[in-house]
Write a protein that holds these residues in place. Sequence first.
Motif, PDB file in Angstrom:
ATOM      1  N   GLY A 197      -0.710  -0.669   3.786  1.00  0.00           N
ATOM      2  CA  GLY A 197      -1.989  -0.546   4.474  1.00  0.00           C
ATOM      3  C   GLY A 197      -3.201  -0.775   3.607  1.00  0.00           C
ATOM      4  O   GLY A 197      -4.281  -1.091   4.113  1.00  0.00           O
ATOM      5  N   THR A 198      -3.052  -0.621   2.304  1.00  0.00           N
ATOM      6  CA  THR A 198      -4.186  -0.821   1.392  1.00  0.00           C
ATOM      7  C   THR A 198      -4.130  -2.164   0.671  1.00  0.00           C
ATOM      8  O   THR A 198      -4.986  -2.461  -0.163  1.00  0.00           O
ATOM      9  N   SER A 199      -3.125  -2.975   0.969  1.00  0.00           N
ATOM     10  CA  SER A 199      -3.018  -4.305   0.370  1.00  0.00           C
ATOM     11  C   SER A 199      -3.865  -5.297   1.154  1.00  0.00           C
ATOM     12  O   SER A 199      -4.062  -5.139   2.362  1.00  0.00           O
ATOM     13  N   SER A 200      -4.362  -6.319   0.469  1.00  0.00           N
ATOM     14  CA  SER A 200      -5.211  -7.294   1.146  1.00  0.00           C
ATOM     15  C   SER A 200      -5.301  -8.567   0.322  1.00  0.00           C
ATOM     16  O   SER A 200      -4.818  -8.639  -0.808  1.00  0.00           O
ATOM     17  N   GLY A 201      -5.960  -9.558   0.904  1.00  0.00           N
ATOM     18  CA  GLY A 201      -6.199 -10.797   0.186  1.00  0.00           C
ATOM     19  C   GLY A 201      -5.123 -11.842   0.387  1.00  0.00           C
ATOM     20  O   GLY A 201      -4.180 -11.659   1.158  1.00  0.00           O
ATOM     21  N   LEU A 202      -5.267 -12.954  -0.269  1.00  0.00           N
ATOM     22  CA  LEU A 202      -4.374 -14.109  -0.248  1.00  0.00           C
ATOM     23  C   LEU A 202      -4.397 -14.850   1.084  1.00  0.00           C
ATOM     24  O   LEU A 202      -3.600 -15.758   1.310  1.00  0.00           O
ATOM     25  N   GLY A 203      -5.284 -14.449   1.976  1.00  0.00           N
ATOM     26  CA  GLY A 203      -5.582 -15.232   3.177  1.00  0.00           C
ATOM     27  C   GLY A 203      -4.395 -15.631   4.027  1.00  0.00           C
ATOM     28  O   GLY A 203      -4.366 -16.731   4.577  1.00  0.00           O
ATOM     29  N   GLY A 204      -3.402 -14.766   4.130  1.00  0.00           N
ATOM     30  CA  GLY A 204      -2.264 -15.075   4.981  1.00  0.00           C
ATOM     31  C   GLY A 204      -1.370 -16.178   4.455  1.00  0.00           C
ATOM     32  O   GLY A 204      -0.652 -16.833   5.221  1.00  0.00           O
ATOM     33  N   GLN A 205      -1.378 -16.412   3.141  1.00  0.00           N
ATOM     34  CA  GLN A 205      -0.508 -17.434   2.563  1.00  0.00           C
ATOM     35  C   GLN A 205       0.955 -17.099   2.834  1.00  0.00           C
ATOM     36  O   GLN A 205       1.339 -15.931   2.858  1.00  0.00           O
ATOM     37  N   PRO A 206       1.816 -18.106   3.052  1.00  0.00           N
ATOM     38  CA  PRO A 206       3.242 -17.839   3.245  1.00  0.00           C
ATOM     39  C   PRO A 206       3.811 -17.058   2.066  1.00  0.00           C
ATOM     40  O   PRO A 206       3.572 -17.403   0.909  1.00  0.00           O
ATOM     41  N   GLY A 207       4.532 -15.994   2.352  1.00  0.00           N
ATOM     42  CA  GLY A 207       5.132 -15.181   1.306  1.00  0.00           C
ATOM     43  C   GLY A 207       4.238 -14.102   0.755  1.00  0.00           C
ATOM     44  O   GLY A 207       4.618 -13.414  -0.186  1.00  0.00           O
ATOM     45  N   ALA A 208       3.038 -13.923   1.344  1.00  0.00           N
ATOM     46  CA  ALA A 208       2.096 -12.921   0.828  1.00  0.00           C
ATOM     47  C   ALA A 208       2.273 -11.555   1.462  1.00  0.00           C
ATOM     48  O   ALA A 208       1.742 -10.572   0.951  1.00  0.00           O
ATOM     49  N   GLY A 209       3.004 -11.468   2.562  1.00  0.00           N
ATOM     50  CA  GLY A 209       3.101 -10.190   3.260  1.00  0.00           C
ATOM     51  C   GLY A 209       1.720  -9.728   3.690  1.00  0.00           C
ATOM     52  O   GLY A 209       0.915 -10.515   4.184  1.00  0.00           O
ATOM     53  N   ARG A 210       1.429  -8.446   3.453  1.00  0.00           N
ATOM     54  CA  ARG A 210       0.119  -7.910   3.790  1.00  0.00           C
ATOM     55  C   ARG A 210      -0.917  -8.152   2.696  1.00  0.00           C
ATOM     56  O   ARG A 210      -2.054  -7.715   2.810  1.00  0.00           O
ATOM     57  N   GLY A 211      -0.512  -8.829   1.626  1.00  0.00           N
ATOM     58  CA  GLY A 211      -1.459  -9.157   0.574  1.00  0.00           C
ATOM     59  C   GLY A 211      -1.121  -8.510  -0.751  1.00  0.00           C
ATOM     60  O   GLY A 211      -0.019  -7.971  -0.951  1.00  0.00           O
ATOM     61  N   LEU A 212      -2.098  -8.557  -1.662  1.00  0.00           N
ATOM     62  CA  LEU A 212      -1.930  -8.040  -3.023  1.00  0.00           C
ATOM     63  C   LEU A 212      -2.143  -6.528  -3.048  1.00  0.00           C
ATOM     64  O   LEU A 212      -3.096  -6.022  -2.451  1.00  0.00           O
ATOM     65  N   VAL A 213      -1.251  -5.819  -3.732  1.00  0.00           N
ATOM     66  CA  VAL A 213      -1.369  -4.358  -3.810  1.00  0.00           C
ATOM     67  C   VAL A 213      -2.675  -3.969  -4.499  1.00  0.00           C
ATOM     68  O   VAL A 213      -3.197  -4.702  -5.333  1.00  0.00           O
ATOM     69  N   ASN A 214      -3.169  -2.788  -4.143  1.00  0.00           N
ATOM     70  CA  ASN A 214      -4.415  -2.279  -4.707  1.00  0.00           C
ATOM     71  C   ASN A 214      -4.168  -0.838  -5.131  1.00  0.00           C
ATOM     72  O   ASN A 214      -4.139   0.072  -4.290  1.00  0.00           O
ATOM     73  N   ALA A 215      -3.953  -0.630  -6.424  1.00  0.00           N
ATOM     74  CA  ALA A 215      -3.579   0.696  -6.929  1.00  0.00           C
ATOM     75  C   ALA A 215      -4.615   1.778  -6.611  1.00  0.00           C
ATOM     76  O   ALA A 215      -4.254   2.843  -6.104  1.00  0.00           O
ATOM     77  N   PRO A 216      -5.901   1.564  -6.901  1.00  0.00           N
ATOM     78  CA  PRO A 216      -6.883   2.620  -6.611  1.00  0.00           C
ATOM     79  C   PRO A 216      -6.931   3.000  -5.138  1.00  0.00           C
ATOM     80  O   PRO A 216      -7.003   4.179  -4.784  1.00  0.00           O
ATOM     81  N   ARG A 217      -6.874   1.992  -4.263  1.00  0.00           N
ATOM     82  CA  ARG A 217      -6.926   2.272  -2.826  1.00  0.00           C
ATOM     83  C   ARG A 217      -5.669   2.998  -2.348  1.00  0.00           C
ATOM     84  O   ARG A 217      -5.731   3.879  -1.484  1.00  0.00           O
ATOM     85  N   ALA A 218      -4.521   2.628  -2.890  1.00  0.00           N
ATOM     86  CA  ALA A 218      -3.273   3.288  -2.498  1.00  0.00           C
ATOM     87  C   ALA A 218      -3.281   4.754  -2.923  1.00  0.00           C
ATOM     88  O   ALA A 218      -2.858   5.642  -2.161  1.00  0.00           O
ATOM     89  N   LEU A 219      -3.777   5.019  -4.129  1.00  0.00           N
ATOM     90  CA  LEU A 219      -3.884   6.404  -4.600  1.00  0.00           C
ATOM     91  C   LEU A 219      -4.855   7.195  -3.749  1.00  0.00           C
ATOM     92  O   LEU A 219      -4.617   8.352  -3.408  1.00  0.00           O
ATOM     93  N   GLU A 220      -5.973   6.558  -3.414  1.00  0.00           N
ATOM     94  CA  GLU A 220      -6.973   7.243  -2.589  1.00  0.00           C
ATOM     95  C   GLU A 220      -6.400   7.564  -1.207  1.00  0.00           C
ATOM     96  O   GLU A 220      -6.705   8.596  -0.619  1.00  0.00           O
TER      97      GLU A 220
END
Length: 222
Positions: A197-220
């Motif tokens: 839920g806190t991953s984002s980015g990569l504009g829906g590229q194939p193989g990106a899933g929900r995007g790049l993980v974000n450590a600070p946001r995941a911890l928050e």
Amino acid sequence: DLISIKVAGPDGATDVSVVLAALQWVVANKQRYGIRVLNLAFGTDSDRSYLTDPLDYAVERAWRAGILVVTAAGNRGPGEGSISKPGDDPFVLTVGAADIRGTADRRDDVVAQFSSRGPTADGVAKPDVVAPGVSIVSVRAPGSLADLNRPEARVGSAYFKGTGTSQAAAIVSGIAALMFEAKPSLTPDQAKAALIGTSSGLGGQPGAGRGLVNAPRALEAV
């Protein structure tokens, strides 16, 4: 704390029965060692359904025991349907590799060419997220097969650069460990939801899933 469970020889080859025994050991010793996250840096190219595969059953058993299973998507991209088992299992958190081009600017991030892509044989969309997986600097194992075959990957005398979804999965496992440390009551389902839920980015590229993980946001989030 880090518990290393050796299941393969110097060349990385192993038998599935050895891996199954290791997964059983993890579940049996969960309470003794306080195991909350299981990082799996391997995979098979079997196309058997996760509903009948013993390796998938074993990782689901670990998940139900309260262990977040983080597994590498595989390095068989960029074609579709190349996710390695047990990363094909819907329960586990499957991690692909991103190439962040050595910059802090996220606009140039791409899914690494080698990173495996879904869907799985059962039609499951994978990977779930991606993390940096190109030229990741970690500790060197002097005298190991990788160390001997890739001397150019050494960084000084103590470190070593590695590339692959295994490196990406390890980064996510590290983030997950911080999450469980911050909130010990966290369940695997909650941890997976927070990471996705806190991953984002990569504009829906194939193989990106929900995007790049974000450590600070995941911890928050937890």
